[in-house]
Scaffold this motif. Sequence first.
Motif, PDB file in Angstrom:
ATOM      1  N   ILE A  65     -28.155  72.634  86.819  1.00 31.14           N
ATOM      2  CA  ILE A  65     -29.128  72.513  85.729  1.00 31.14           C
ATOM      3  C   ILE A  65     -30.052  73.726  85.713  1.00 31.14           C
ATOM      4  CG2 ILE A  65     -31.149  71.210  84.939  1.00 31.14           C
ATOM      5  CD1 ILE A  65     -29.565  68.663  85.794  1.00 31.14           C
ATOM      6  N   SER A  66     -30.486  74.165  86.882  1.00 31.52           N
ATOM      7  CA  SER A  66     -31.335  75.357  86.980  1.00 31.52           C
ATOM      8  C   SER A  66     -30.612  76.582  86.419  1.00 31.52           C
ATOM      9  CB  SER A  66     -31.732  75.578  88.433  1.00 31.52           C
ATOM     10  OG  SER A  66     -32.452  76.775  88.587  1.00 31.52           O
ATOM     11  N   ILE A  67     -29.348  76.702  86.745  1.00 28.67           N
ATOM     12  CA  ILE A  67     -28.547  77.829  86.255  1.00 28.67           C
ATOM     13  C   ILE A  67     -28.398  77.749  84.741  1.00 28.67           C
ATOM     14  CG2 ILE A  67     -26.219  78.814  86.279  1.00 28.67           C
ATOM     15  CD1 ILE A  67     -26.132  77.913  89.299  1.00 28.67           C
ATOM     16  N   PHE A  68     -28.142  76.553  84.223  1.00 30.08           N
ATOM     17  CA  PHE A  68     -27.994  76.392  82.775  1.00 30.08           C
ATOM     18  C   PHE A  68     -29.305  76.674  82.042  1.00 30.08           C
ATOM     19  CE2 PHE A  68     -24.447  73.331  84.033  1.00 30.08           C
ATOM     20  CZ  PHE A  68     -23.496  74.333  83.991  1.00 30.08           C
ATOM     21  N   GLU A  69     -30.432  76.410  82.678  1.00 27.76           N
ATOM     22  CA  GLU A  69     -31.724  76.746  82.077  1.00 27.76           C
ATOM     23  C   GLU A  69     -31.875  78.260  81.925  1.00 27.76           C
ATOM     24  OE1 GLU A  69     -34.409  74.615  84.637  1.00 27.76           O
ATOM     25  OE2 GLU A  69     -34.251  72.789  83.416  1.00 27.76           O
TER      26      GLU A  69
END
Length: 71
Positions: free
Chosen positions: A38-42
């Motif tokens: 999720i952090s990467i997708f943000e």
Amino acid sequence: MTKNQFIHDLRNPLNTISINAELGKLTLERTGDLRKAISIFEVILAECKRGSQILDDAKDSHFLNGIENDK
């Protein structure tokens, strides 16, 4: 803004998107760590917004004056 500067400015977020898409894929495949993914997708979403802003700035500048508008 010059042509080369425009290309450079737009290529930067595209490279970041590409790298983080691969990292997100590897993260999910190898660890299944959803929080990390999720952090990467943000980061990817932020870079998409950055690329969009670069295009908006170019649209509003004299840089694109030589390109015809759609009819």
